[in-house]
Design an enzyme around this catalytic site. Structure first.
Site, PDB file in Angstrom:
ATOM      1  N   THR A 136       0.871  -1.185   0.000  1.00  0.00           N
ATOM      2  CA  THR A 136       0.000   0.000   0.000  1.00  0.00           C
ATOM      3  C   THR A 136       0.904   1.230   0.000  1.00  0.00           C
ATOM      4  OG1 THR A 136      -0.277  -0.288   2.396  1.00  0.00           O
ATOM      5  CG2 THR A 136      -2.059  -1.051   0.987  1.00  0.00           C
ATOM      6  N   LYS A 141       3.872  -6.693   4.214  1.00  0.00           N
ATOM      7  CA  LYS A 141       3.615  -5.315   3.801  1.00  0.00           C
ATOM      8  C   LYS A 141       3.237  -4.507   5.027  1.00  0.00           C
ATOM      9  CE  LYS A 141       0.202  -3.321   3.413  1.00  0.00           C
ATOM     10  NZ  LYS A 141      -0.681  -2.472   4.311  1.00  0.00           N
ATOM     11  N   THR A 152      -0.593  -2.591  10.838  1.00  0.00           N
ATOM     12  CA  THR A 152      -1.311  -2.608   9.553  1.00  0.00           C
ATOM     13  C   THR A 152      -0.403  -3.308   8.658  1.00  0.00           C
ATOM     14  OG1 THR A 152      -2.509  -0.634   9.653  1.00  0.00           O
ATOM     15  CG2 THR A 152      -2.152  -1.370   7.540  1.00  0.00           C
ATOM     16  N   GLU A 167       6.576   4.935   7.417  1.00  0.00           N
ATOM     17  CA  GLU A 167       6.243   6.167   6.691  1.00  0.00           C
ATOM     18  C   GLU A 167       7.084   7.338   7.197  1.00  0.00           C
ATOM     19  OE1 GLU A 167       1.656   4.937   5.621  1.00  0.00           O
ATOM     20  OE2 GLU A 167       2.049   6.150   7.392  1.00  0.00           O
ATOM     21  N   ASN A 188       0.304  10.641   5.497  1.00  0.00           N
ATOM     22  CA  ASN A 188      -1.022  10.287   6.010  1.00  0.00           C
ATOM     23  C   ASN A 188      -2.067  11.360   5.725  1.00  0.00           C
ATOM     24  OD1 ASN A 188      -1.039   7.602   7.618  1.00  0.00           O
ATOM     25  ND2 ASN A 188       0.942   8.551   8.046  1.00  0.00           N
ATOM     26  N   SER A 203      -5.695  10.451  -1.397  1.00  0.00           N
ATOM     27  CA  SER A 203      -5.690  11.175  -2.677  1.00  0.00           C
ATOM     28  C   SER A 203      -4.963  10.387  -3.751  1.00  0.00           C
ATOM     29  CB  SER A 203      -5.038  12.540  -2.504  1.00  0.00           C
ATOM     30  OG  SER A 203      -3.712  12.388  -2.051  1.00  0.00           O
TER      31      SER A 203
END
Length: 414
Positions: A161, A187, A198, A285, A409, A414
């Protein structure tokens, strides 16, 4: 941006006898993206899993749990296929979400001429949007046509993702003269907190393991790997870690982990699981630092974990590490509010790598801030806290918190 992590060389990701993987573009959320993966298992394979402890768990998690409960020794109840979509989590979708997860399993079962209960569905992506089942079902024939034993690296791409690189790892060991292969993919990059993260993790081996050992094995591996990582403290709705044994290897059945072969195999499985878990943190991230938090000297492992997670989840600690700012009192404050009863602050010690920062609860007289900053500028850092209460030890892996985390985040949908 990753922390000392590169995409795996497909040549180094080894096929596991009895497993085939296929990938397709189904347009679940975006056109032109690999977002549908199938994993096919030969008859006789054993499967077990560990799932999120979030009470608001996703529909596919609920269906997977149901199907795994129905597994018996009968051939027509064994798990034979997994189907994974990215782009849509199918979480927060109510009764329709459950129906959609079951419809996904039904569709793949029909194409494979097996029972729906022999299929495990997995989803990851945006929460509270209905699953586009029609697109997933339409993509299944292409995924099945693509299925090959050598497609682990492709599957690692297909389950991504917000990951910036695919995550896959292989290892081989010799059991009673027979070479056994272990390969896994995972992932995850955000919404990562143990219980689990996640994340999706899929670990397969051709080792001949007694199926009765697999549920406890999956829990133990998760507890020492995926349940020891955290990026932002958010426990996802969809976390799943699956362990699959095709039992193709020609060695005596492993029914006791205390045997020489059992210990060798278990250590190798844990090594692969930890490698995949660390890769998630390294690809966190916006991460720029990979941080190991080791808490020693606790009365119990549980209180060591309380302290480690308090440090790992503190935005003040994480942003200080991003800035390489040795404002290390933030670590002591986190230990103090971790919830450890009767903690004696006069016994606490703190090291950053080889630098002793705190002795007996206070600043080490020999500590120089320049030494702390030297360590904090590194891309890999170990925080070591000693509680002075006992002999228990536990470890958690995390990363820093950067400007990019907020940007990623903020723009996620988008």
């Amino acid at each position: 941006m990753t922390v000392n992590l590169q995409a795996p060389n497909p040549a180094n990701i080894l096929a596991v006898p009895g497993v085939r993987l296929g990938i397709a573009e189904a347009g679940v959320r975006k056109v032109g993206r690999k977002d549908l993966t199938v994993i096919l298992l030969d008859e006789g394979s054993a499967v077990a899993g560990v799932f999120t402890q979030n009470r608001y768990c996703a529909a596919p998690v609920q269906v997977c749990r149901e199907h795994l409960k129905q597994v018996t020794s009968a051939v027509d109840s064994q798990i034979r296929a997994l189907v994974i979509n990215t782009g849509n989590a199918n979480a927060g979708t109510g009764a329709k979400g459950l129906a959609d997860a079951r419809a996904t399993a039904d569709a793949l079962a029909g194409l494979l001429n097996i029972k729906a209960q022999q299929v495990l569905p997995f989803s990851t992506g945006v929460i509270m949007e209905n699953l586009p089942v029609d697109r997933i079902v339409a993509g299944m024939p292409a995924a099945l046509a693509d299925a090959q034993a050598a497609h682990w690296a492709k599957a690692a791409e297909g389950i991504m993702t917000t990951d910036t690189v695919p995550k896959a790892f292989s290892q081989q060991v010799v059991l009673s003269g027979q070479t056994v292969t272990i390969t896994g993919i995972s992932k995850g990059a955000g919404m990562i907190r143990p219980n689990m993260a996640t994340m999706l993790g899929f670990l397969a081996t051709d080792a001949n393991i007694d199926p009765a050992l697999l549920p406890a094995l999956a829990t133990d591996l998760a507890n020492a790997s995926f349940n020891r990582i955290t990026i932002d403290g958010d426990t996802s709705t969809n976390d799943s870690f699956m362990v699959m044994a095709t039992r193709k290897a020609n060695h005596a059945v492993i029914s006791d982990w205390q045997t020489a072969d059992g210990q060798t195999l278990r250590a190798a499985l844990l090594s692969v699981a930890q490698h995949l878990a660390h890769a998630i943190v390294r690809d966190g991230e916006g991460a720029t630092k990979f941080i190991t938090i080791r808490v020693e000297g606790g009365k119990t492992s549980e209180e060591c974990r309380l302290a480690a997670y308090a440090i790992a989840h503190s935005p003040l600690v994480k942003t200080a590490f991003f800035a390489s700012d040795p404002n290390l009192g933030r670590i002591l404050a986190a230990v103090g509010y971790a919830g450890i009863q009767d903690l004696d602050q006069d016994l606490i010690g703190l090291h950053l790598d080889d630098v002793c920062v705190v002795k007996n609860g206070g600043r080490n007289p020999d500590y120089q801030e320049a030494d702390g900053q030297r360590v904090m500028k590194q891309s890999e850092i170990t925080i070591r806290v000693h509680l002075g209460r006992g002999n228990a030890v536990d470890t958690v892996w995390t990363c820093d918190l950067s400007h990019d985390y907020v940007s990623i985040n903020a723009d996620y949908r988008s």
